[in-house]
Design a protein around this motif. Structure first.
Motif, mmCIF file in Angstrom:
data_model
loop_
_atom_site.group_PDB
_atom_site.id
_atom_site.type_symbol
_atom_site.label_atom_id
_atom_site.label_comp_id
_atom_site.label_asym_id
_atom_site.label_seq_id
_atom_site.Cartn_x
_atom_site.Cartn_y
_atom_site.Cartn_z
ATOM 1 N N LEU A 29 0.826 -1.207 0.000
ATOM 2 C CA LEU A 29 0.000 0.000 0.000
ATOM 3 C C LEU A 29 0.865 1.263 0.000
ATOM 4 N N ARG A 32 2.244 1.919 -3.499
ATOM 5 C CA ARG A 32 1.162 2.402 -4.373
ATOM 6 C C ARG A 32 0.862 3.865 -4.084
ATOM 7 N N ALA A 33 0.784 4.214 -2.800
ATOM 8 C CA ALA A 33 0.547 5.612 -2.435
ATOM 9 C C ALA A 33 1.701 6.489 -2.910
ATOM 10 N N TRP A 78 -8.850 8.048 -5.052
ATOM 11 C CA TRP A 78 -7.468 7.828 -4.605
ATOM 12 C C TRP A 78 -7.347 6.580 -3.737
ATOM 13 N N GLN A 79 -8.270 6.410 -2.806
ATOM 14 C CA GLN A 79 -8.178 5.265 -1.901
ATOM 15 C C GLN A 79 -8.306 3.942 -2.647
ATOM 16 N N VAL A 82 -4.984 3.276 -4.302
ATOM 17 C CA VAL A 82 -3.955 2.826 -3.370
ATOM 18 C C VAL A 82 -4.017 1.304 -3.220
ATOM 19 N N ARG A 83 -5.230 0.753 -3.211
ATOM 20 C CA ARG A 83 -5.398 -0.701 -3.034
ATOM 21 C C ARG A 83 -5.246 -1.477 -4.337
ATOM 22 N N ARG A 86 -1.923 -3.659 -5.905
ATOM 23 C CA ARG A 86 -0.789 -3.297 -5.044
ATOM 24 C C ARG A 86 0.291 -4.383 -4.999
ATOM 25 N N ALA A 194 -6.280 10.077 1.456
ATOM 26 C CA ALA A 194 -5.902 8.677 1.253
ATOM 27 C C ALA A 194 -4.702 8.304 2.119
ATOM 28 N N VAL A 195 -3.761 9.224 2.276
ATOM 29 C CA VAL A 195 -2.593 8.957 3.124
ATOM 30 C C VAL A 195 -3.000 8.968 4.597
ATOM 31 N N LEU A 198 -4.522 5.691 5.586
ATOM 32 C CA LEU A 198 -3.748 4.474 5.329
ATOM 33 C C LEU A 198 -3.793 3.473 6.490
#
Length: 212
Positions: A29, A32-33, A78-79, A82-83, A86, A194-195, A198
């Motif tokens: 994750l 990806r972020a 965004w979230q 991130v997934r 990954r 999104a960060v 996390l």
């Protein structure tokens, strides 16, 4: 030395004793972020009403980033990105570092284990952690921290990478970490969120709720 954010994030999260990332599912994750932050900082990704937008169709020349860029073309948040894919992204980052001579790869010890990865020059990881430590412990304004270092600090803190940000540092410098995370809103408000989320995303992913 490869200096893109995904590779730096991986090296920051690498644990020599574990012969790999400090926590593989969390590092998936984080890289990806990091890729999304990198692409947003290049102007390749933007945001429209919470949905990620792609600016232009030119590839970056980085196969890892180009893979994430293709994922973003579907118009997700965004979230979700991130997934998304990954595991693939983490493996691609490891392969890129291995090709650059920064990682050595050995087969797993057991049939169902993971391959063993060792940083070839520990001074590289040490220098990277020193950069993040300087960002964390510095007394200058956050706006003067290099953008990459601020992003790495925000990600390491959110991901619980204790090799870079100890529990005590997380408590003592909470305001500075928060300011580094807030600086991501300049790129996109949803990216900052999104960060910040996390830790919850990681819990959900480890429970099998986070996609692949």
């Amino acid at each position: 030395m490869i200096d893109d954010l995904t590779c730096l994030m991986y090296l920051l999260a690498h644990d020599d004793a574990a012969e790999g990332p400090y926590d593989r599912s969390r590092t998936e994750l984080l890289v990806r972020a990091a890729a999304l932050i990198d692409l947003a900082s290049r102007g390749s990704l933007g945001e429209d009403g919470g949905t990620v937008t792609v600016s232009g169709t030119e590839p970056t020349g980085d196969p890892v980033l180009d893979g994430v860029l293709r994922d973003a073309a579907a118009g997700h948040g965004w979230q979700h990105l991130v997934r998304r894919h990954r595991k693939r992204t983490l493996t691609e980052v490891e392969d890129r570092l291995a090709e650059a001579g920064l990682l050595t790869v050995k087969p797993p010890r057991t049939r169902f284990g993971t391959r063993r990865l060792t940083v070839t020059d520990r001074a590289v990881s040490a220098a990277l952690r020193a950069r993040v430590s300087a960002a964390l412990h510095g007394d200058g304004p956050v706006r003067e921290i290099p953008a990459a270092d601020a992003a790495l600090l925000a990600l390491a803190a959110a991901g619980g990478v204790r090799l870079a940000v100890s529990r005590q540092d997380h408590k003592t410098f909470r305001a500075r970490i928060d300011a580094c995370t807030a600086s991501l809103a300049v790129l996109a408000p949803g990216l900052e969120k999104a960060v910040r989320t996390l830790p919850m995303t990681m819990i959900a992913a480890q429970g099998g709720m986070g996609g692949s």
